[in-house]
Write an enzyme that holds these catalytic residues in place. Sequence first.
Site, PDB file in Angstrom:
ATOM      1  N   SER A 166       0.830  -1.197   0.000  1.00  0.00           N
ATOM      2  CA  SER A 166       0.000   0.000   0.000  1.00  0.00           C
ATOM      3  C   SER A 166       0.870   1.255   0.000  1.00  0.00           C
ATOM      4  O   SER A 166       1.625   1.470  -0.947  1.00  0.00           O
ATOM      5  CB  SER A 166      -0.960  -0.034   1.193  1.00  0.00           C
ATOM      6  N   GLU A 258      -9.815  -4.281  -6.121  1.00  0.00           N
ATOM      7  CA  GLU A 258      -9.264  -3.133  -5.381  1.00  0.00           C
ATOM      8  C   GLU A 258      -9.437  -1.829  -6.149  1.00  0.00           C
ATOM      9  O   GLU A 258      -9.291  -1.793  -7.375  1.00  0.00           O
ATOM     10  CB  GLU A 258      -7.768  -3.330  -5.125  1.00  0.00           C
ATOM     11  N   HIS A 288      -7.596  -5.659  -0.180  1.00  0.00           N
ATOM     12  CA  HIS A 288      -6.376  -4.876  -0.078  1.00  0.00           C
ATOM     13  C   HIS A 288      -5.400  -5.523   0.917  1.00  0.00           C
ATOM     14  O   HIS A 288      -5.773  -5.884   2.027  1.00  0.00           O
ATOM     15  CB  HIS A 288      -6.763  -3.465   0.393  1.00  0.00           C
TER      16      HIS A 288
END
Length: 326
Positions: A166, A258, A288
Amino acid sequence: MGHELNVDIRPEYPVSWQAAAINGVLRGTMKPISTILVRNTAGMAVASRIICLGERVPGILPKHVSIVPDGFGSCTGEWVHGGTGLDEGKVVLYFHGGAYFVCSPATHRPITWRLSAVTGRPVFSLDYRQGPIHSLAESLSDALQAYECLLDLGYAAQDIVLAGDSAGGHLTLATLLSLRDRNMPLPAAGICLSPWTDLSSSRRRANVWSDPMLPAGRVDWLARRWTDGLDCFDPLVSPVYGDYTGIPPLMIVTGSTEVLRDEARRVALSARENGVQVTYEEWNRMPHIFPLLADVLPEGRLFFEHVSRFLDAVHAHHPTSGAEAA
């Protein structure tokens, strides 16, 4: 997969009942909570405090895993050993996710200890500075310093792998681009899990409703906040706009539903156009950073087998990757 490196992979595993259940839980909890809290500094502080409370709950780690807090220079973090008999001459430098304002090395141990085990080397998980107090530039400065410190400790560049998820995937890409631009020796490879790569003014339109965890509007809001006063098209701010010429092989992994899927894919395509070998994996209906849930999610555990195959392919294609960079 053999020794294929420049390849698109869409794993055909049937979606487990655990994944279906987790997606439902995330859709009913994490997504609405994020929608409510990630709107102002006070809400972000509440979210951060909730995560901090979770860190204090003792995690369940296998007995063969060891965690050792450490620091070098101004960098702090922890060494994660996923077993005994590791090659101490090699290392993974890991950047945790958390949208640049939450999470820590402690929250991401389900990933880091498994990375250590599957790569046969220790992982140094960096506790880099985050917002809202600190800027993207300060986070990147910590990442660069940690890499330089590993070199100073005697690790050869070709024996270092960068990895992150991320926001940590964003930091992985920004670090690679910055190292290249500074003519620093480059690591063997980069692994990006659900990377956040586009912090520009572009609104996210893909998977707005199907993503079970991330509300697209709040991701856009955070992007505007972290780039206030910056050129959001600068590749170190939005790596999706980077020129990846000379960057070592990349593994980019995302879930099919996502909101960040398309920007991860754009990096993969752009890097390939720049001559980089990229393994791009798109996992069906995975949330995620799904390997963070590997304790309960079968697909999360399978992911690490793919990491092993990727690094085997890197070694087969680039047995001295990074050694020649200077």
